[in-house]
Design an enzyme around this catalytic site. Structure first.
Site, PDB file in Angstrom:
ATOM      1  CE1 TYR A 234      -9.032   2.336   7.232  1.00  0.00           C
ATOM      2  CE2 TYR A 234      -8.094   3.470   9.126  1.00  0.00           C
ATOM      3  CZ  TYR A 234      -8.015   3.084   7.810  1.00  0.00           C
ATOM      4  OH  TYR A 234      -6.917   3.428   7.067  1.00  0.00           O
ATOM      5  CE  LYS A 235      -7.573  -1.079   5.272  1.00  0.00           C
ATOM      6  NZ  LYS A 235      -8.264  -0.499   4.113  1.00  0.00           N
TER       7      LYS A 235
ATOM      8  CG  PHE B  91      -1.982   1.058   1.129  1.00  0.00           C
ATOM      9  CD1 PHE B  91      -3.071   0.889   0.275  1.00  0.00           C
ATOM     10  CD2 PHE B  91      -1.896   2.219   1.873  1.00  0.00           C
ATOM     11  CE1 PHE B  91      -4.052   1.875   0.175  1.00  0.00           C
ATOM     12  CE2 PHE B  91      -2.876   3.204   1.775  1.00  0.00           C
ATOM     13  CZ  PHE B  91      -3.952   3.040   0.925  1.00  0.00           C
TER      14      PHE B  91
END
Lengths: 394, 394
Positions: B206-207, B110
Site C-alpha cells: 500500500y506504499k 519498524f
C-alpha cells in the site's frame, strides 16, 4: 420483516443457495466501495485514516458483529482471515493452560482449523497433541488433560450443530478453554456468546454476513479474560499505543490486542455496508424463517428425488441454515444445477450442499429450486460429459 | 518514461509526498473495483472463484511483485498483512536452525517486525532472544549463535539503507537465515532478491505499489528452500489440495505453502490494477528519478530552512526514496504543511518525513513543495493552536 430482497442484487434467473459459501452482493456495496476508493483514498489520501475514521473502522465493524452473536460491544476484533483468528485463539488458550498438552476438536471440523492448530503445536514443539474424535464423541472425550476444546458449531458439510451450551459447560468443568468457530453460525443461527460463557469465538464474514469475497474475519474474547491474553500475533495495531513506535510490545487493554496489522479498509468498508442489511433483524425471526425454508426444501426434494439421501440432521433444531444431500453423482449434478440457475455447491466426496439465507430467499425460491433439482436428478441431466470436469472450486 | 502522472488521480492543489505511507490512487482503481464487485461478485457469485479466476489471483499478483524485486515468477505469495508475513518468515527460519536461539534485528526496525518476532518466541518459550543493536552495529553483531537476521532494508524514519548484499553474505557466512523487510523498498529502489541470495523477504503493497489502504502483503522465499519450509501458519490455501478437505495438512510444493486463508479478492484486485502502472518501468530509471527528486528536495529545503536538520543520509546511494528532517515543532509544522496541500507525515519524536514517488511526482512538484515548507517554517506558521492537537495517525 424477512426477506429483504430489495437490499440485494441477485441476478435474474438465479436461485442462490450458496450464501453459506459466499453471500450475495448487497446493493449498497458498490456505492460504498466507490466512496472509499475515490473520495476517501483518492481525495483524502493518507489523511483518510483520520478524516474518514479508518482507524476506528475495525472496532466499529466488530461492534456490529458483536450485536449479531450475543456479545457486548468492544468484545470483537476484526481483520485477517479466519485461519489467522483460529491461530490467535488457540495460541492464547494454550498459554492460559500451561500444564496441559491436548487440543480437542473433531474430525468434522473444517480442515483449516485443524491445520492451524497443528501448525501452532508443531511450532511450539513441546509434545502437544491434537485429538479429533467423531463429532458425536466430543463430549465423552473431554478429559482433564485437555487444554483447549476447539469446535465449529455448525458442520460445514452436513449442517449438524454442536450444543454450544452443553459442550462449553463440560469443557470448562474439566478445566479446558473453549473456542467456537462460528463460520456457519454468524448470521445463520442465533448465537449467545455471553450466555455460552465460552472464552473465545472466531468467524468469517463472507458467508451469511455478505461482506464479499475475502472479507475480514473476527475474533471474540470474553471480556473478563481479555487482559490476560498474551497475543502470539503481537502486531503493532494490537499495541496500546501503535503510533508511539515503542520498541517493545505492550498489548492494548481491550480486545484491540487481538488486532494485528494494517486493516484492509476497502473490504472492511464493504463489510460495514453489508451489515446495514442486518439492522433490526430479529435473530429468532431469522431462525424461524431459516427452518421454514430448509424444512420446505427437504420435503420438496425428498418427495421428488428418492435418489438423494439426506446428509443433514432431520431435526431442524440440531441443524444450521443449510441442508446437504449425498449423491454419488453429486459433483456433476451440482454443475448441471448451476447451469440451470440453481446455485449450491459440492463438497467431497459426495455432498450436494444448499444454504438458506432468509435475508434474500423466500418459499417460492425453494419450490422453484426443488423443481429444477427434480428435473436434473429425475431425468439424469447430470449425465453429460460437460458436467464431469472438476474445477478447482465448486 | 517517468513520471506517469496521467495514470493517477492526485487532488488539485495537493503535492503528495506521503506515497511511502499510503500510495496515491491509480485512476484504474475504481473501474476495477466496480468490475469485481458488481460483475464478478454480483453476477457470478460463488462461480467467480473459477469464472473470474479469483483462485489464481494471489499467484498472479505475486508474480507481478516478483518482477519488481528481482525474483522469479512463482517465488512470491501474497495475502494477509506484513506483520503476518514477518511471523511466517521468522517462524520458518527458526525451524531451519533448530540449534540456535538468537534473532538479530536492529533498533531502527519498524516496531511491528520486532513485536511479531517477540510474540513468536514468547509463544515457543524455549529461551530465544531478540537482539536489537543500533543499525550501524548489525554487521558486527552477526555471531554464530544467530539463527535469523531480520532487517528492514530502508529505515522507515530516516530512509537509511542497509547494504543487502553485504549483510546477507555475512549472515549466511555465520550460518544464519536472512529475512529482508522490503516495506520501503518495493517500488522505491531496485531490489535484486535472487542476487542477494537471501532466504526470505516480506513487504507491503500500500506504499510505493499503490495497492490502496490495507492492501495485502507479500512474502518471498528462495526457490531452492521453499519445499523445506514448515509453515507455522498452516492454512488451508497453503495446502497441496485445499478442496480435498483432508484432515491432515500437506503443504503445497511451491511458494503457495505460504498462503494461509481465503484471499481478500477486492483488495487483491485493486492491487493488481495498481500494478499496471508499473508495467515497463525500468527500476534503474526509477531510482535515478527518485535520487534526482530527493537531492533537489534537500537542496531546496536546506537553502530555505536552516531550522530543519537533515535526518536522512546525505549520500543518496545509502538512502531509500524518502527524506526526513528533524524539527522540534515537527508535528505542528507537518499539520500546517498538510493544511497547505503539501502532504508528508510525522514520526515521533520529531521527524518530518517526505516520500518521493517518481511515478507521480516531478521536479516542479518538489520546488513548489519547498516553497510552501519555507513559508511554514520561515514564518512560524506552525505556531497556531489548531496545529498542536495530535490525531491518531499523522
Amino acid at each position: 420483516m424477512l426477506p429483504r430482497k430489495d437490499l440485494f442484487d441477485i441476478p435474474e434467473g438465479v436461485i442462490y443457495l450458496d450464501g453459506n459459501s459466499l453471500g450475495a452482493m448487497p446493493k449498497a456495496a458498490q456505492a460504498r466501495a466507490s466512496q472509499v476508493i475515490t473520495q476517501e483514498w483518492g481525495k483524502e489520501l493518507i489523511k483518510a485514516w483520520n478524516t474518514a475514521d479508518w482507524m476506528a473502522l475495525p472496532q466499529k465493524v466488530g461492534d456490529r458483529i458483536a450485536g449479531l452473536i450475543g456479545a457486548p460491544a468492544g468484545s470483537v476484533a476484526t481483520g485477517d482471515t479466519l485461519s489467522i483468528k483460529v491461530y490467535q485463539a488457540v495460541a492464547a488458550a494454550l498459554r492460559m493452560r500451561p500444564d496441559r498438552r491436548v487440543i480437542l476438536s473433531d474430525n468434522g471440523n473444517f480442515p483449516t482449523d485443524l491445520y492451524m492448530a497443528q501448525g501452532l503445536i508443531d511450532t511450539i514443539d513441546k509434545g502437544y497433541e491434537l485429538r479429533t474424535p467423531a463429532p458425536e464423541d466430543v463430549l465423552a472425550a473431554i478429559s482433564d488433560d485437555v487444554a483447549v476444546v476447539m469446535l465449529t458449531q455448525v458442520d460445514y458439510r452436513t449442517g449438524r450443530m454442536h450444543d454450544m451450551q452443553a459442550i462449553t459447560k463440560a469443557a470448562q468443568a474439566a478445566g479446558a478453554v473453549m473456542i467456537w468457530d462460528l463460520a456457519h453460525s454468524a448470521g445463520a443461527v442465533p448465537v449467545d456468546m455471553t450466555g455460552s460463557n465460552a472464552e473465545f469465538a472466531v468467524g468469517c464474514t463472507y458467508k451469511y454476513l455478505n461482506g464479499g469475497p475475502g472479507s475480514p474475519a473476527f475474533i471474540y474474547a470474553r471480556p473478563d479474560i481479555v487482559n490476560q491474553i498474551e497475543p502470539a500475533l503481537a502486531g503493532w495495531l494490537g499495541h496500546d499505543a501503535p503510533f508511539a513506535m515503542e520498541l517493545g510490545y505492550r498489548p492494548a487493554m481491550s480486545t484491540e490486542r487481538l488486532r494485528v496489522g494494517t486493516p484492509p479498509i476497502v473490504q472492511l468498508s464493504l463489510l460495514d455496508a453489508a451489515l446495514d442489511a442486518w439492522e433490526g433483524v430479529d435473530m429468532a425471526e431469522l431462525r424461524a424463517a431459516s427452518i421454514e425454508l430448509s424444512e420446505l426444501f427437504i420435503k420438496e426434494v425428498e418427495s421428488r428425488c428418492p435418489q438423494l439421501k439426506l446428509a443433514s440432521p432431520c431435526d431442524p433444531e440440531t441443524r444450521g441454515s443449510q441442508v446437504s444431500f449425498a449423491f454419488d453423482h453429486g459433483y456433476a449434478a451440482m454443475q448441471a444445477l448451476i447451469d440451470r440457475g440453481v446455485i449450491g455447491d459440492f463438497r467431497a466426496p459426495d455432498i450436494m450442499r444448499f444454504g438458506f439465507t432468509p435475508l434474500y430467499l423466500d418459499k417460492d425460491d425453494i419450490i422453484a429450486a426443488a423443481e429444477v433439482i427434480a428435473d436434473v436428478i429425475g431425468n439424469d441431466l447430470w449425465d453429460d460429459p460437460k458436467y464431469q470436469t472438476k474445477s478447482r472450486v465448486t
